[in-house]
Design a protein around this motif. Structure first.
Motif, PDB file in Angstrom:
ATOM      1  N   ILE A 299     101.599  15.805   1.084  1.00  0.00           N
ATOM      2  CA  ILE A 299     102.341  15.218   2.204  1.00  0.00           C
ATOM      3  C   ILE A 299     103.488  14.362   1.680  1.00  0.00           C
ATOM      4  O   ILE A 299     104.600  14.378   2.226  1.00  0.00           O
ATOM      5  CB  ILE A 299     101.394  14.402   3.111  1.00  0.00           C
ATOM      6  N   GLU A 300     103.224  13.644   0.612  1.00  0.00           N
ATOM      7  CA  GLU A 300     104.275  12.813   0.009  1.00  0.00           C
ATOM      8  C   GLU A 300     105.458  13.673  -0.444  1.00  0.00           C
ATOM      9  O   GLU A 300     106.623  13.309  -0.241  1.00  0.00           O
ATOM     10  CB  GLU A 300     103.701  12.033  -1.168  1.00  0.00           C
ATOM     11  N   ILE A 301     105.169  14.818  -1.034  1.00  0.00           N
ATOM     12  CA  ILE A 301     106.226  15.737  -1.478  1.00  0.00           C
ATOM     13  C   ILE A 301     107.031  16.232  -0.288  1.00  0.00           C
ATOM     14  O   ILE A 301     108.271  16.243  -0.298  1.00  0.00           O
ATOM     15  CB  ILE A 301     105.615  16.936  -2.222  1.00  0.00           C
ATOM     16  N   ALA A 302     106.333  16.645   0.780  1.00  0.00           N
ATOM     17  CA  ALA A 302     107.009  17.172   1.964  1.00  0.00           C
ATOM     18  C   ALA A 302     107.880  16.111   2.631  1.00  0.00           C
ATOM     19  O   ALA A 302     109.013  16.391   3.049  1.00  0.00           O
ATOM     20  CB  ALA A 302     105.979  17.715   2.950  1.00  0.00           C
ATOM     21  N   VAL A 303     107.376  14.892   2.725  1.00  0.00           N
ATOM     22  CA  VAL A 303     108.135  13.798   3.340  1.00  0.00           C
ATOM     23  C   VAL A 303     109.376  13.474   2.511  1.00  0.00           C
ATOM     24  O   VAL A 303     110.441  13.170   3.073  1.00  0.00           O
ATOM     25  CB  VAL A 303     107.237  12.553   3.507  1.00  0.00           C
ATOM     26  N   ARG A 304     109.259  13.558   1.215  1.00  0.00           N
ATOM     27  CA  ARG A 304     110.400  13.294   0.337  1.00  0.00           C
ATOM     28  C   ARG A 304     111.564  14.268   0.640  1.00  0.00           C
ATOM     29  O   ARG A 304     112.732  13.902   0.546  1.00  0.00           O
ATOM     30  CB  ARG A 304     109.970  13.426  -1.117  1.00  0.00           C
ATOM     31  N   ILE A 305     111.219  15.499   1.052  1.00  0.00           N
ATOM     32  CA  ILE A 305     112.235  16.518   1.298  1.00  0.00           C
ATOM     33  C   ILE A 305     112.654  16.572   2.767  1.00  0.00           C
ATOM     34  O   ILE A 305     113.838  16.705   3.090  1.00  0.00           O
ATOM     35  CB  ILE A 305     111.716  17.898   0.853  1.00  0.00           C
ATOM     36  N   LEU A 306     111.682  16.436   3.683  1.00  0.00           N
ATOM     37  CA  LEU A 306     111.950  16.626   5.119  1.00  0.00           C
ATOM     38  C   LEU A 306     111.948  15.332   5.927  1.00  0.00           C
ATOM     39  O   LEU A 306     112.272  15.357   7.117  1.00  0.00           O
ATOM     40  CB  LEU A 306     110.921  17.599   5.713  1.00  0.00           C
ATOM     41  N   GLY A 307     111.582  14.230   5.311  1.00  0.00           N
ATOM     42  CA  GLY A 307     111.594  12.952   6.023  1.00  0.00           C
ATOM     43  C   GLY A 307     110.642  12.911   7.193  1.00  0.00           C
ATOM     44  O   GLY A 307     109.492  13.348   7.083  1.00  0.00           O
ATOM     45  N   ASP A 308     111.124  12.429   8.344  1.00  0.00           N
ATOM     46  CA  ASP A 308     110.249  12.244   9.486  1.00  0.00           C
ATOM     47  C   ASP A 308     110.001  13.531  10.260  1.00  0.00           C
ATOM     48  O   ASP A 308     109.406  13.524  11.341  1.00  0.00           O
ATOM     49  CB  ASP A 308     110.799  11.175  10.436  1.00  0.00           C
ATOM     50  N   ARG A 309     110.381  14.652   9.707  1.00  0.00           N
ATOM     51  CA  ARG A 309     110.096  15.947  10.336  1.00  0.00           C
ATOM     52  C   ARG A 309     108.727  16.485   9.924  1.00  0.00           C
ATOM     53  O   ARG A 309     108.339  17.588  10.286  1.00  0.00           O
ATOM     54  CB  ARG A 309     111.182  16.973   9.991  1.00  0.00           C
ATOM     55  N   VAL A 310     107.983  15.713   9.169  1.00  0.00           N
ATOM     56  CA  VAL A 310     106.636  16.114   8.731  1.00  0.00           C
ATOM     57  C   VAL A 310     105.605  15.528   9.700  1.00  0.00           C
ATOM     58  O   VAL A 310     105.609  14.316   9.962  1.00  0.00           O
ATOM     59  CB  VAL A 310     106.334  15.644   7.302  1.00  0.00           C
ATOM     60  N   ASP A 311     104.757  16.386  10.246  1.00  0.00           N
ATOM     61  CA  ASP A 311     103.648  15.942  11.080  1.00  0.00           C
ATOM     62  C   ASP A 311     102.394  15.808  10.223  1.00  0.00           C
ATOM     63  O   ASP A 311     102.131  16.644   9.350  1.00  0.00           O
ATOM     64  CB  ASP A 311     103.383  16.951  12.207  1.00  0.00           C
ATOM     65  N   PHE A 312     101.618  14.784  10.494  1.00  0.00           N
ATOM     66  CA  PHE A 312     100.411  14.558   9.714  1.00  0.00           C
ATOM     67  C   PHE A 312      99.235  15.254  10.372  1.00  0.00           C
ATOM     68  O   PHE A 312      99.168  15.353  11.603  1.00  0.00           O
ATOM     69  CB  PHE A 312     100.140  13.053   9.588  1.00  0.00           C
ATOM     70  N   PRO A 313      98.295  15.766   9.581  1.00  0.00           N
ATOM     71  CA  PRO A 313      97.129  16.475  10.144  1.00  0.00           C
ATOM     72  C   PRO A 313      96.396  15.605  11.146  1.00  0.00           C
ATOM     73  O   PRO A 313      96.175  14.419  10.906  1.00  0.00           O
ATOM     74  CB  PRO A 313      96.273  16.771   8.912  1.00  0.00           C
TER      75      PRO A 313
END
Length: 314
Positions: A299-313
């Motif tokens: 999740i940390e990797i995804a947030v680093r690239i997509l920012g607040d467009r990542v939804d958490f499980p």
């Protein structure tokens, strides 16, 4: 296609699940359609994979032959076998999922058939029972599977008729369908949940049976031609397949150019294991678990690239 023709259209449905909050916005009813072009090693819905109806046996519900022999008498093909120890066995070579005579005869639901032909009108009659919840929560109906767009005529008729009835629509898709089917469905969808499992075509094919070329190309077209349509790209995180930082980073980079796309990773679970046994199949990943430390790191990797467009499980 006229509304009357759409309402009469029939397809093979194996479940209708009410009050879901995980498969699109709001409170939703999920309609599960049979058939999938992929054969994912980790599939939690093995009953969804094949296009034809399938007989399943839950021994925990069986009354045993000492108390009941109705299924033996009901089976038209002699596919229900009484073993020497009085246990029940299904001869899969003889069973063809015929119109569920044995399952209907079983008083304890030890025998069930996955897959029933239902009309659009019949399915939406069930969906509309929860119309009040959809209005309040901005929910609706989600088509799932398997791959619901494999039954293209039926799925499209369902979507068209749902929209005529002012029901919000969504689809859960693996994207492995002809573009013309995806394009036609997009016109009647309020929301899309789209699986992106891996960016490497060879790795994808080794674990799912098919390359990801069509899947990725369909996604690009969908995101580019429908920039205002909300899309949730989802990755099931599978041990030994895509649970690495490199795999997730590649997916996130692929999604980065599309502002209408959000991203969610779903941790691997073993909830479908029992259904493999019911269908006389060996669970391919029996005993495999996902280490708890994996998801926070990815999740940390995804947030680093997509920012607040990542939804958490959830």
């Amino acid at each position: 296609m006229s509304a009357l023709e759409d309402r009469k259209k029939k397809g093979l449905v194996f479940n209708i699940q009410k009050y879901s909050v995980h498969d699109g916005p709001g409170i939703r009813t999920i309609v599960f359609l049979k058939g999938c072009p992929l054969s994912c090693y980790w599939c939690s819905n093995p009953e969804s994979q094949r296009r034809e109806p399938e007989l399943a046996f839950n021994p925990g519900r069986c009354l045993t032959f000492s108390k009941c022999t109705r299924c033996l008498q009901a089976c038209l093909r002699g596919a229900i076998i009484r073993e020497a120890d009085d246990s029940l066995r299904i001869d899969r070579a003889l069973c063809d999922g015929c119109p569920k005579n044995c399952a209907q005869a079983c008083p304890s639901q030890g025998l069930i058939v996955y897959g029933e032909e239902r009309s659009v009108d019949d399915v939406l009659r069930v969906v509309e029972q929860d119309a009040a919840f959809y209005t309040r929560s901005k929910g609706g109906v989600t088509l799932s599977g398997g791959e619901p767009l494999m039954q293209a005529d039926f799925a499209l008729a369902l979507l068209r008729e749902a929209r005529r009835r002012r029901i919000r629509t969504a689809v859960e898709t693996c994207g492995m369908v002809p573009w013309k089917t995806m394009e036609a469905a997009a016109e009647h969808l309020n929301y899309v949940l789209y699986d992106i499992k891996h960016m490497d075509g060879a790795v994808h094919e080794a674990q799912t049976g098919r390359s990801n070329e069509v899947i990725l190309e369909n996604f690009r077209k969908l995101a580019e031609l429908h920039p205002d349509k909300p899309i949730l790209a989802r990755t099931p995180v599978i041990p030994g397949f895509n649970d690495s930082e490199e795999a997730v980073a590649a997916i996130a980079e692929f999604l980065r150019p599309y502002p209408n796309v959000r991203y969610e990773m779903l941790p691997y679970h073993r909830l479908g294991t029992q259904k493999y046994h019911f269908l006389d199949r060996v669970p391919p990943m029996d005993g495999v678990t996902l280490d708890k430390s994996v998801m926070p790191r990815l999740i940390e990797i995804a947030v680093r690239i997509l920012g607040d467009r990542v939804d958490f499980p959830k």
